[in-house]
Motif scaffolding. Sequence first.
Motif, PDB file in Angstrom:
ATOM      1  N   VAL A 187       0.855  -1.191   0.000  1.00  0.00           N
ATOM      2  CA  VAL A 187       0.000   0.000   0.000  1.00  0.00           C
ATOM      3  C   VAL A 187       0.892   1.242   0.000  1.00  0.00           C
ATOM      4  O   VAL A 187       1.753   1.403   0.870  1.00  0.00           O
ATOM      5  N   HIS A 188       0.681   2.099  -0.975  1.00  0.00           N
ATOM      6  CA  HIS A 188       1.422   3.353  -1.108  1.00  0.00           C
ATOM      7  C   HIS A 188       0.565   4.467  -0.522  1.00  0.00           C
ATOM      8  O   HIS A 188      -0.631   4.539  -0.787  1.00  0.00           O
ATOM      9  N   HIS A 189       1.188   5.333   0.264  1.00  0.00           N
ATOM     10  CA  HIS A 189       0.479   6.447   0.899  1.00  0.00           C
ATOM     11  C   HIS A 189       0.891   7.746   0.220  1.00  0.00           C
ATOM     12  O   HIS A 189       2.076   8.083   0.191  1.00  0.00           O
ATOM     13  N   HIS A 233       0.021  11.496   0.826  1.00  0.00           N
ATOM     14  CA  HIS A 233      -0.657  12.341   1.809  1.00  0.00           C
ATOM     15  C   HIS A 233      -1.123  13.673   1.237  1.00  0.00           C
ATOM     16  O   HIS A 233      -1.985  14.329   1.820  1.00  0.00           O
ATOM     17  N   GLY A 249      -5.666  12.990   0.588  1.00  0.00           N
ATOM     18  CA  GLY A 249      -4.764  11.878   0.836  1.00  0.00           C
ATOM     19  C   GLY A 249      -5.357  10.618   0.247  1.00  0.00           C
ATOM     20  O   GLY A 249      -6.581  10.472   0.160  1.00  0.00           O
ATOM     21  N   ARG A 269      -4.582   6.164  -0.135  1.00  0.00           N
ATOM     22  CA  ARG A 269      -3.814   4.922  -0.048  1.00  0.00           C
ATOM     23  C   ARG A 269      -4.142   4.142  -1.308  1.00  0.00           C
ATOM     24  O   ARG A 269      -5.320   3.981  -1.655  1.00  0.00           O
TER      25      ARG A 269
END
Length: 127
Positions: free
Chosen positions: A21-23, A25, A102, A104
């Motif tokens: 999972v890439h965040h 923000h 943001g 995910r």
Amino acid sequence: MSFKPDYGLRQMNEGISRDVVHHFHDFRLYSLTLLSRGQYSTMVEIPFAGELYALSLDFNQKQLDQILSKAPPQISSFIRKELTHDPVTPRTLDFEGEVVFGVRARLGELQKVQWESFVPFVAQEII
């Protein structure tokens, strides 16, 4: 034709799993592409390792509604009006300003089109 290298493709080629999972923000929506009814995408440029990459983010209707809840009223109103008028014709909606949110996301499937290959990120959660 000159395209920026694709960030998702680079991640895939570096062995990053689709389970990661890439965040993001501080993701910024500058335009909205309608792929089909309830399916959307957008593209941004991001710097990585000293180079600018293209990053494509795909999302669904529920996620678009969450994104629009964070949008300035004029952008939200414009997009909703356009989609109410024609919710199915694939096209890109350009607008003045941006929507910051943001997200995910995970890597999606490899896509091949006439001039390029890319791997979109698929939104898992809007935050």
